[in-house]
Design a protein around this motif. Sequence first.
Motif: not given
Length: 194
Positions: A24-30
């Motif tokens: 989830x953090x990766x999706x938000x950051x990406x």
Amino acid sequence: LALIARADSFVYPTKLLLMPALALAALVALGKAANARAGALLLLAIALSWLGDGAGLFFPFLADELPAMLLCFGLAHLAYIVLFQRDLARRPIPRWTLAYTVWWVGMIVLLWPHLGALAIAVAAYGLVLGGTAASAARGSRITATGGAFFLGIERRADHLRPLAGTAADHRVLDPRHRQRIDERPGEQPLQPRI
């Protein structure tokens, strides 16, 4: 926190929440700015890591989840290697990463006599761990440091260190297994002979 609080019943369930939270953090950051191929590789690696973390839950039909863990984590690391080599590389692999070869040889020398049927799998897993750290060094200083730090603290190697004498004795290091073994009639729990 569950480990620090010695709340053993919460360790495994909370561990299984780490990779979805990271995804989830990766999706938000990406966001939309990221390279779609790189993002897909990152999410694939995270998903494979999650399967490895939850091998006992996701592969209950296996008598021993360690091979499934090795496979899932190994495939995750191969995805990270492709990501670092193809999408995040800024420079050639630095010479200092030859230290990872020394780490791998040392690991093999230390563990090989105790691995039995898992020897080849553990050797291959060690190669992809070292390959991930070396590949991370092709990126920024942050990825190089992260790769070195990861290899230095890699906790999965703990259940690959069956110092009790057989490859199956890795079960001692996981309290879930100790409970399952204790519940089997007539079977004694494994005790480490360190």
